[in-house]
Design a protein around this motif. Structure first.
Motif, short mmCIF file in Angstrom:
data_model
loop_
_atom_site.label_atom_id
_atom_site.label_comp_id
_atom_site.label_asym_id
_atom_site.label_seq_id
_atom_site.Cartn_x
_atom_site.Cartn_y
_atom_site.Cartn_z
N THR A 148 0.84 -1.19 0.00
CA THR A 148 0.00 0.00 0.00
C THR A 148 0.87 1.24 0.00
OG1 THR A 148 -1.73 -1.15 1.23
CG2 THR A 148 -1.83 1.24 1.24
N ASP A 149 0.46 2.23 -0.78
CA ASP A 149 1.12 3.53 -0.79
C ASP A 149 0.02 4.59 -0.73
OD1 ASP A 149 3.13 5.42 -0.87
OD2 ASP A 149 3.39 5.33 -3.04
N SER A 150 0.42 5.81 -0.41
CA SER A 150 -0.57 6.89 -0.31
C SER A 150 -0.01 8.19 -0.83
CB SER A 150 -1.03 7.04 1.13
OG SER A 150 0.05 7.38 1.97
N GLN A 151 -0.92 9.08 -1.17
CA GLN A 151 -0.58 10.41 -1.64
C GLN A 151 -1.52 11.40 -0.98
OE1 GLN A 151 1.87 11.10 -4.11
NE2 GLN A 151 1.55 13.22 -3.55
N ALA A 152 -0.95 12.40 -0.30
CA ALA A 152 -1.78 13.39 0.39
C ALA A 152 -1.98 14.62 -0.47
CB ALA A 152 -1.11 13.77 1.71
N ARG A 153 -3.21 15.04 -0.53
CA ARG A 153 -3.59 16.33 -1.13
C ARG A 153 -4.56 16.95 -0.14
NH1 ARG A 153 -3.54 12.77 -5.27
NH2 ARG A 153 -1.97 13.05 -6.84
N ASP A 154 -5.78 17.28 -0.58
CA ASP A 154 -6.80 17.73 0.37
C ASP A 154 -7.20 16.55 1.25
OD1 ASP A 154 -6.76 20.25 -0.74
OD2 ASP A 154 -8.38 19.81 -2.15
N ASP A 155 -7.33 15.39 0.62
CA ASP A 155 -7.57 14.12 1.31
C ASP A 155 -6.34 13.26 1.08
OD1 ASP A 155 -10.21 14.74 2.08
OD2 ASP A 155 -10.98 14.12 0.12
N VAL A 156 -6.37 12.03 1.57
CA VAL A 156 -5.27 11.10 1.31
C VAL A 156 -5.82 9.95 0.49
CG1 VAL A 156 -3.48 9.65 2.31
CG2 VAL A 156 -4.22 11.69 3.53
N THR A 157 -5.18 9.68 -0.64
CA THR A 157 -5.55 8.55 -1.48
C THR A 157 -4.63 7.39 -1.13
OG1 THR A 157 -6.24 10.01 -3.26
CG2 THR A 157 -5.77 7.72 -3.86
N PHE A 158 -5.23 6.29 -0.69
CA PHE A 158 -4.49 5.07 -0.39
C PHE A 158 -4.74 4.08 -1.52
CE2 PHE A 158 -5.03 6.97 3.75
CZ PHE A 158 -3.82 6.72 4.38
N VAL A 159 -3.68 3.50 -2.04
CA VAL A 159 -3.80 2.49 -3.09
C VAL A 159 -3.12 1.23 -2.59
CG1 VAL A 159 -3.19 1.82 -5.44
CG2 VAL A 159 -3.86 4.18 -4.95
N THR A 160 -3.87 0.13 -2.64
CA THR A 160 -3.33 -1.17 -2.25
C THR A 160 -3.22 -2.03 -3.49
OG1 THR A 160 -4.36 -0.96 -0.09
CG2 THR A 160 -3.66 -3.17 -0.75
N ALA A 161 -2.04 -2.59 -3.69
CA ALA A 161 -1.79 -3.44 -4.86
C ALA A 161 -1.62 -4.88 -4.40
CB ALA A 161 -0.52 -2.98 -5.58
N VAL A 162 -2.13 -5.79 -5.23
CA VAL A 162 -1.92 -7.22 -5.06
C VAL A 162 -1.21 -7.69 -6.32
CG1 VAL A 162 -3.02 -9.48 -4.83
CG2 VAL A 162 -4.01 -7.49 -3.67
N ILE A 163 -0.06 -8.30 -6.15
CA ILE A 163 0.74 -8.75 -7.29
C ILE A 163 0.98 -10.25 -7.17
CG2 ILE A 163 2.96 -8.52 -8.50
CD1 ILE A 163 2.37 -5.79 -6.22
N VAL A 164 0.71 -10.96 -8.24
CA VAL A 164 1.12 -12.36 -8.31
C VAL A 164 2.28 -12.39 -9.29
CG1 VAL A 164 -0.70 -12.95 -9.99
CG2 VAL A 164 0.44 -14.77 -8.69
N HIS A 165 3.46 -12.67 -8.76
CA HIS A 165 4.71 -12.60 -9.54
C HIS A 165 5.17 -14.01 -9.87
CE1 HIS A 165 9.15 -11.06 -9.60
NE2 HIS A 165 8.77 -11.54 -10.77
N ARG A 166 5.19 -14.29 -11.14
CA ARG A 166 5.74 -15.57 -11.63
C ARG A 166 7.23 -15.30 -11.80
NH1 ARG A 166 2.78 -17.04 -16.70
NH2 ARG A 166 1.16 -17.80 -15.30
N LEU A 167 8.02 -15.79 -10.88
CA LEU A 167 9.43 -15.42 -10.80
C LEU A 167 10.16 -15.69 -12.11
CD1 LEU A 167 10.21 -16.61 -7.17
CD2 LEU A 167 9.56 -14.34 -7.96
N GLY A 168 10.74 -14.62 -12.63
CA GLY A 168 11.48 -14.70 -13.89
C GLY A 168 10.62 -14.73 -15.13
N LYS A 169 9.28 -14.71 -14.95
CA LYS A 169 8.40 -14.87 -16.11
C LYS A 169 7.20 -13.92 -16.08
CE LYS A 169 9.36 -19.81 -16.39
NZ LYS A 169 8.75 -21.14 -16.35
N GLY A 170 7.32 -12.78 -15.43
CA GLY A 170 6.23 -11.80 -15.47
C GLY A 170 5.35 -11.82 -14.24
N ALA A 171 4.31 -11.01 -14.31
CA ALA A 171 3.42 -10.86 -13.17
C ALA A 171 2.07 -10.35 -13.64
CB ALA A 171 4.02 -9.87 -12.17
N ARG A 172 1.13 -10.40 -12.73
CA ARG A 172 -0.19 -9.82 -12.93
C ARG A 172 -0.50 -9.05 -11.65
NH1 ARG A 172 -4.66 -13.71 -15.24
NH2 ARG A 172 -3.34 -13.45 -17.04
#
Length: 159
Positions: A41-65
């Motif tokens: 999760t990362d966030s960016q503050a402006r008037d409010d704070v936008t939190f973005v949570t990422a889920v990554i499935v990483h196929r090691l050495g062969k890409g990700a989604r």
């Protein structure tokens, strides 16, 4: 309250269940590969704070989604509070994801949490506390520069 969907750049909006099904479908396409399942999760503050949570499935050495979800909260002025909130969001989702993986019977797929903290900035004083939260909850913690789930993928969608 209706849960915000996860967004997949290639599949569009997905419910949590549809995202998990898509992750297992991605793994089933190459079952002999090794995988990492990452939450950050990362966030960016402006008037409010936008939190973005990422889920990554990483196929090691062969890409990700990956998938991400945004939420907007009232402004948080304390960096400490913001980092702890990012960590709590990631922990909550990682726990839910890990339970689903266990239910599916895949013991080799562990969830790791990528934290938006590192030795080079203002967050260095928080590393021990937030990594302790994560490892104490049974997950592996990564910090910058290895925490690409938070610092690259989630960060991309906070703007």
């Amino acid at each position: 309250m209706k849960e915000e969907p996860f967004i997949s750049p290639s599949r569009g909006p997905l419910s949590f269940d549809a995202m998990v099904a898509d992750i297992f479908q991605f793994i089933a396409a190459d079952p002999t590969a090794r995988y990492k399942l990452i939450v950050g999760t990362d966030s960016q503050a402006r008037d409010d704070v936008t939190f973005v949570t990422a889920v990554i499935v990483h196929r090691l050495g062969k890409g990700a989604r990956y998938y991400y979800r945004r939420r907007v909260q009232p402004k948080i002025t304390s960096l400490r509070q913001k980092i702890f909130y990012e960590t709590a969001i990631s922990l909550t989702l990682a726990d839910r994801l890990a339970r689903r993986v266990r239910e599916a019977g895949d013991p080799s797929l562990n969830v790791e949490i990528h934290l938006d903290v590192g030795n080079g900035g203002e967050t260095r004083d928080l590393i021990r506390e937030v990594t302790g939260m994560v490892t104490g909850s049974g997950f592996r913690a990564e910090i910058k520069p290895y925490s690409y789930g938070a610092s690259k993928v989630a960060d991309r969608y906070t703007k």
